[in-house]
Design an enzyme around this catalytic site. Structure first.
Site, PDB file in Angstrom:
ATOM      1  N   HIS A 276     -21.838  21.333 -24.885  1.00 58.00           N
ATOM      2  CA  HIS A 276     -20.792  21.744 -25.815  1.00 58.00           C
ATOM      3  C   HIS A 276     -21.036  21.139 -27.205  1.00 58.00           C
ATOM      4  O   HIS A 276     -20.842  21.803 -28.225  1.00 58.00           O
ATOM      5  CB  HIS A 276     -19.417  21.297 -25.305  1.00 58.00           C
ATOM      6  CG  HIS A 276     -18.869  22.164 -24.210  1.00 58.00           C
ATOM      7  ND1 HIS A 276     -19.638  22.621 -23.169  1.00 58.00           N
ATOM      8  CD2 HIS A 276     -17.615  22.662 -24.003  1.00 58.00           C
ATOM      9  CE1 HIS A 276     -18.880  23.362 -22.361  1.00 58.00           C
ATOM     10  NE2 HIS A 276     -17.651  23.402 -22.840  1.00 58.00           N
ATOM     11  N   HIS A 319     -17.477  14.231 -20.561  1.00 56.46           N
ATOM     12  CA  HIS A 319     -18.787  13.638 -20.812  1.00 56.46           C
ATOM     13  C   HIS A 319     -18.612  12.180 -21.190  1.00 56.46           C
ATOM     14  O   HIS A 319     -17.559  11.763 -21.679  1.00 56.46           O
ATOM     15  CB  HIS A 319     -19.514  14.369 -21.953  1.00 56.46           C
ATOM     16  CG  HIS A 319     -20.210  15.614 -21.520  1.00 56.46           C
ATOM     17  ND1 HIS A 319     -21.436  15.616 -20.895  1.00 56.46           N
ATOM     18  CD2 HIS A 319     -19.846  16.913 -21.612  1.00 56.46           C
ATOM     19  CE1 HIS A 319     -21.811  16.859 -20.646  1.00 56.46           C
ATOM     20  NE2 HIS A 319     -20.850  17.671 -21.062  1.00 56.46           N
ATOM     21  N   ASP A 323     -23.345  10.803 -24.070  1.00 55.49           N
ATOM     22  CA  ASP A 323     -23.741  12.214 -24.031  1.00 55.49           C
ATOM     23  C   ASP A 323     -23.462  12.905 -25.358  1.00 55.49           C
ATOM     24  O   ASP A 323     -24.287  13.671 -25.863  1.00 55.49           O
ATOM     25  CB  ASP A 323     -22.982  12.946 -22.917  1.00 55.49           C
ATOM     26  CG  ASP A 323     -23.255  12.358 -21.547  1.00 55.49           C
ATOM     27  OD1 ASP A 323     -24.261  11.641 -21.409  1.00 55.49           O
ATOM     28  OD2 ASP A 323     -22.463  12.602 -20.630  1.00 55.49           O
TER      29      ASP A 323
END
Length: 409
Positions: A276, A319, A323
């Site tokens: 994302h 996450h 990340d």
């Protein structure tokens, strides 16, 4: 001055203008990104058009004479320089070259549309390859996600890793909707840019190539290391597949759902690094790069929007902080490195062999391009006159190809 004029940078061209008495046009040439190659190809007609707009007839005549003299003097340089890619050949030396015949036609007929549409066909072909490249990287990412969930560590044996944000802030259940809303709105903005920008094919190609390359790197990271879930109470277990067909169906579900939770998609294990965040970062940087610099308020808003989306990823505990940080750093660096090379083709042409080895994807898509693009917009629907010229130039190009084959037979 040392070296062939075709090697000159924008600053070197500006110095030449000063030395020849045209210092008042130095800033205009630099703003128009006229390097040595563009300077030698400059015509009287081009001087009066954008981006130069030189209206003084006497200046046009004198400047044209200086350029022609410089072009004549430049023919003595190619045999002396070290990089063969910059050598200039006479038409007799490339008699069997089909490309040389096409260039000759475009020059003798003063038909710039022929050159334009040849570039258009090249951009279209590369854009199609970029779509295939992006599609393949997205499919491989789906495979890596499914494999990661198949090997997901047991959350009872492997608790979440210590994390500076996740350990100090409670989960916000609706935050993932915010992050995915940011993604969808940025993608819509990109689609608008793709449609209305004059260099839409180049932008589409570069965006897909950069994003595809980063996602291929993500596939490797997700496949080699399996991290425990960042949220202990998140209901997501290891998947077990009865056969290869059921696994392939799961891959296609992930592929078609684009990994978005809004559509009911639930994936686990693909934590290093955030997909994302990649999408948000690349979409933001592309929108900033390919909109005019004077839109500063829009650019500031896009950066704030980007960081809002990344915060939402962490707030949903989807996450680890690592990340998001790594994904933002890698995405922004690759985007900037790619565009640095693309805007300074001399860096590539000075050593093509090294570029082929170290940056093969970049070399394939940018080896014969023209550098940076101007941020100009237009209606995407072509006019009748444009279509008529395209058909006419296609016929001329086809006839020339037949003539060239007959002459060389």
């Amino acid at each position: 001055m040392e070296g062939s004029p075709r090697h000159w940078s924008y600053a070197r061209v500006g110095q030449w203008l000063t030395d020849t008495g045209f210092q008042k046009y130095r800033q205009v040439f630099e703003d128009g990104k006229i390097d040595g190659d563009a300077l030698l190809d400059l015509t009287k007609e081009a001087m009066g058009r954008d981006p130069l707009n030189i209206t003084e007839p006497s200046d046009v005549e004198k400047l044209n004479e200086s350029v022609q003299q410089l072009k004549k003097d430049s023919t003595q340089f190619p045999k002396l320089i070290a990089y063969r890619d910059y050598e200039v050949f006479d038409m007799e030396d490339s008699e069997n070259s089909f490309d040389s015949d096409r260039e000759l036609l475009s020059k003798t007929d003063d038909n710039q549309n022929t050159v334009y549409y040849r570039h258009f066909r090249s951009d279209l072909r590369k854009a199609l390859f970029a779509v295939l490249y992006g599609t393949l990287s997205h499919f491989l990412t789906s495979v890596a996600i499914v494999n990661a969930q198949e090997k997901l560590p047991d959350k009872k044996k492997y608790p979440p890793l210590p994390d500076i944000y996740l350990d100090n802030f409670a989960v916000i259940p609706w935050a993932y909707k915010v992050s995915e809303s940011v993604i969808l709105s940025l993608v819509i903005l990109l689609l608008i840019i793709f449609v209305f920008h004059k260099s839409r094919l180049i932008i589409l190609r570069r965006t897909l190539v950069i994003a595809g390359s980063i996602y291929l790197l993500r596939c490797v990271c997700v496949s080699v290391t399996n991290l425990p879930m960042p949220e202990q109470h998140y209901n997501c277990d290891r998947m077990v597949f009865a056969d290869s067909w059921s696994k392939m169906k799961r891959i296609m579900v992930v592929y078609s759902g684009m990994g978005m939770k809004m559509g009911g998609m639930k994936t686990c294990g693909d934590y290093m690094f955030s997909g994302h965040t990649i999408t948000i970062t690349i979409a933001t940087l592309t929108a900033i790069e390919y909109t005019p610099k004077r839109y500063r308020l829009l650019h500031v808003a896009l950066w704030l929007y980007c960081f809002c989306g990344m915060w939402a990823i962490l707030a949903s505990h989807g996450h680890y902080t690592l990340d998001v940080v790594v994904a933002f750093y890698i995405s922004s660096r690759i985007f900037m490195y790619y565009h640095t090379f693309a805007h300074n083709l001399y860096l590539m042409r000075r050593n093509r062999k090294r570029m082929k080895v170290w940056f093969p994807v970049f070399y394939f898509f940018e080896k014969d391009e023209r550098g940076g693009v101007k941020n100009e917009f237009e209606c995407p629907v072509p006019s009748y006159e444009t279509i008529r010229k395209f058909i006419k130039d296609s016929r001329v190009d086809f006839c020339l190809k037949r003539y060239t084959a007959f002459r060389h037979s």
